[in-house]
Design a protein around this motif. Structure first.
Motif, PDB file in Angstrom:
ATOM      1  N   THR A   1       0.833  -1.208   0.000  1.00  0.00           N
ATOM      2  CA  THR A   1       0.000   0.000   0.000  1.00  0.00           C
ATOM      3  C   THR A   1       0.865   1.255   0.000  1.00  0.00           C
ATOM      4  N   ILE A   2       1.927   1.232   0.815  1.00  0.00           N
ATOM      5  CA  ILE A   2       2.831   2.386   0.892  1.00  0.00           C
ATOM      6  C   ILE A   2       3.606   2.542  -0.419  1.00  0.00           C
ATOM      7  N   PHE A   3       4.084   1.408  -0.959  1.00  0.00           N
ATOM      8  CA  PHE A   3       4.816   1.465  -2.228  1.00  0.00           C
ATOM      9  C   PHE A   3       3.920   2.012  -3.347  1.00  0.00           C
ATOM     10  N   SER A   4       2.682   1.528  -3.378  1.00  0.00           N
ATOM     11  CA  SER A   4       1.738   1.981  -4.420  1.00  0.00           C
ATOM     12  C   SER A   4       1.445   3.473  -4.278  1.00  0.00           C
ATOM     13  N   MET A   5       1.355   3.942  -3.022  1.00  0.00           N
ATOM     14  CA  MET A   5       1.114   5.361  -2.768  1.00  0.00           C
ATOM     15  C   MET A   5       2.261   6.203  -3.322  1.00  0.00           C
TER      16      MET A   5
END
Length: 545
Positions: A91-95
């Motif tokens: 989720t953080i990487f995608s953000m």
């Protein structure tokens, strides 16, 4: 805060539980207890949003993160252990990827006054505020720390997940959950297939780093270590106590004792009042008193005594035929797989009637030694079974080997021979599979019910050497206690592999420690062995080189 309001679950017209309400507060550590089939896993799935209740609702803050570890799962085989675990930060990487992509778009666009341009700026601002509010994390270091805590070696990190057993894949999923640092962690039997050291690491993590936790576990020591609140699901309702499991048992006993006392006092009062009414209801001078007492009875709130869940496994192993003095003698035994040595020049002797525990980290040779005793593998060295040794063997995956398309009755009936065929219904009844339940298909049974069914096979023929490899996985506390008592009373020889410290305590009188390619004999019981290990800070039993 997560609110559970008036939940009810019904299956085929029967009610599993009804009007269940409670609140999960921030940092609550809750043990969800109850016998197999009471609805614990169903309740956990409803909290996770996987299942829907028949009635009622679960309310959580919009941005609350709830993570769920089921009893059984399938991990993809296309990633390495490290890659799969790193998905916890997806989720953080995608953000970050979306922020970079939008910023790049802003540099090439020239329609500064358009609505689309303003929407991109708003989206970048929203994402950036979330992203930069997240504490800076060294993701690789965090992944490494959690994987090692759960028992993985550095050399495992780049191996494909397909090379690992179901138990180890479960640890990968658990690592992903812990790394997400969710607001609520839901764990269904997390310690199955875990060694003692990994369980102790998980205990420390959940106590000191996790937020709210709801856990189903039949490891009493684990439950008492991490939880401060107990919710019992029983007879279609719940009881909520601000106490750890062992204290809760005392409170529950006191509660029912008090209820019984109040019930008896009230029944005595009702009987005396009713007698007064009947005696004087036609007496003019007592009319007002009679009417007063009639109204008193009408308004009386009756005391109820909690229904006792009296269903219980009645288990007794058949008398063991007499074997030789030494059922198992192992001398200078070595087992290698390709370049890997499991153990080398291992020796052990087990006397008739002894109850011993095999302990050690997963992969150190416990199950390999059992396979050698069962003559399922080739070995170097000597291994002799004593005169008239008759083995009853319960493997880790015994429950999974059942034919799911058969009914409970058919499963036992097809392997029963001789006089035992006339007692199949009695045996099933003793294992809480009586009446119509015996016609249920294996595929609809819970993990604990399948384990009980597999355990019945050990009772069909008398044996004098029981070998049990993790027999308590998926069993509820009461059933475990009953099986433990039956094993204590068993007059044959017992070899037991288990990570359940409470189950081993008072059952095994000797420990064989597997580790560092050796098998070491300890003459203490399990409790004494672990106490000595901790006192000396010796972790050889749990660590690979």
């Amino acid at each position: 805060m997560i609110s559970i309001d008036a939940l009810a679950v019904e299956f085929s017209g029967s009610t599993l539980f009804s009007d269940v309400s409670f609140v999960i507060n921030e940092n609550d550590k809750i043990a969800l207890m109850g016998k197999n089939g009471a609805g614990k896993s169903t309740l956990l799935k409803i909290l996770a949003g996987i299942d829907k209740p028949t009635k009622g609702s679960v309310s959580a803050p919009k941005d609350a993160v709830i993570a769920y570890l089921p009893q059984h799962l399938l991990t993809e085989d296309k990633c390495t252990v490290f890659e799969e675990t790193s998905k916890a930060f997806q989720t953080i990487f995608s953000m970050k990827e979306e922020i970079d992509s939008l910023n790049n778009e802003l540099t090439v666009r020239t329609d500064y006054d358009s609505d689309d341009y303003m929407k991109i700026i708003e989206r970048v601002s929203e994402l950036s505020e979330k992203f930069y509010s997240i504490e800076e994390i060294n993701y690789e270091a965090e992944v490494e720390k959690v994987l090692q805590g759960l028992g993985f070696l550095r050399s495992d990190f780049n191996c494909s997940t397909s090379e690992f057993s179901g138990g180890w894949r479960m640890r990968i999923e658990l690592a992903k959950i812990l790394l997400q640092k969710p607001d609520l962690i839901l764990l269904d039997e997390p310690t199955n297939h875990m060694d003692i050291d990994s369980i102790e690491w998980l205990e420390d993590f959940l106590i000191n780093q996790a937020k709210a936790v709801v856990v189903i576990s039949h490891d009493r020591t684990f439950i008492d270590a991490i939880t401060t609140r107990t919710i019992e699901v029983t007879m279609g309702r719940i009881y909520d106590y601000k106490a750890k499991y062992s204290h809760y048992l005392e409170l529950r006993k006191d509660r029912r004792s008090q209820q019984q006392k109040q019930f008896e006092e009230q029944q005595k009062f009702i009987a005396e009042t009713t007698e007064f009414i009947e005696r004087f209801k036609g007496t003019y001078s007592k009319t007002l008193q009679v009417q007063s007492r009639v109204k008193m009875l009408e308004k009386l709130e009756l005391v109820e005594v909690d229904e006792v869940d009296s269903s219980a496994l009645r288990l007794k192993f058949p008398p063991a035929p007499r074997s030789g003095n030494y059922p198992v003698i192992v001398n200078e035994l070595t087992k290698k797989y390709a370049e890997h040595t499991v153990f080398e020049k291992a020796s052990l002797t087990i006397e008739r009637g002894q109850k011993v525990a095999f302990v050690g980290k997963n992969g150190e040779g416990k199950s390999t030694m059992i396979k050698a005793i069962m003559k399922e593998i080739e070995i170097e060295g000597q291994l002799e079974l004593g005169h008239n040794v008759q083995i009853g063997y319960f493997a880790q995956n015994q429950a999974a080997l059942l034919d799911e398309n058969l009914s409970i009755y058919e499963t036992i009936d097809q392997i029963a021979v001789g006089d035992i065929r006339t007692k199949v219904k009695d045996i099933l009844g003793a294992f809480m599979f009586g009446g119509e339940i015996a016609q249920k298909k294996v595929k609809v049974l819970s993990g604990g019910e399948k384990t009980r069914l597999a355990m019945i096979k050990l009772l069909l023929e008398p044996v004098n050497l029981l070998i049990l490899d993790e027999p308590t996985n998926h069993l509820d506390m009461k059933t475990k206690d009953i099986i433990k008592d039956a094993l204590k009373a068993f007059d044959g020889t017992l070899i037991l592999v288990s990570h359940d410290r409470d189950f081993l305590d008072g059952l095994a009188s000797k420990v064989f420690e597997f580790g560092n390619k050796r098998v070491k004999e300890h003459f203490e019981d399990v409790k004494g062995f672990l106490a000595k290990k901790k006192m000396d800070s010796l972790k050889e039993i749990e660590h690979k080189n």
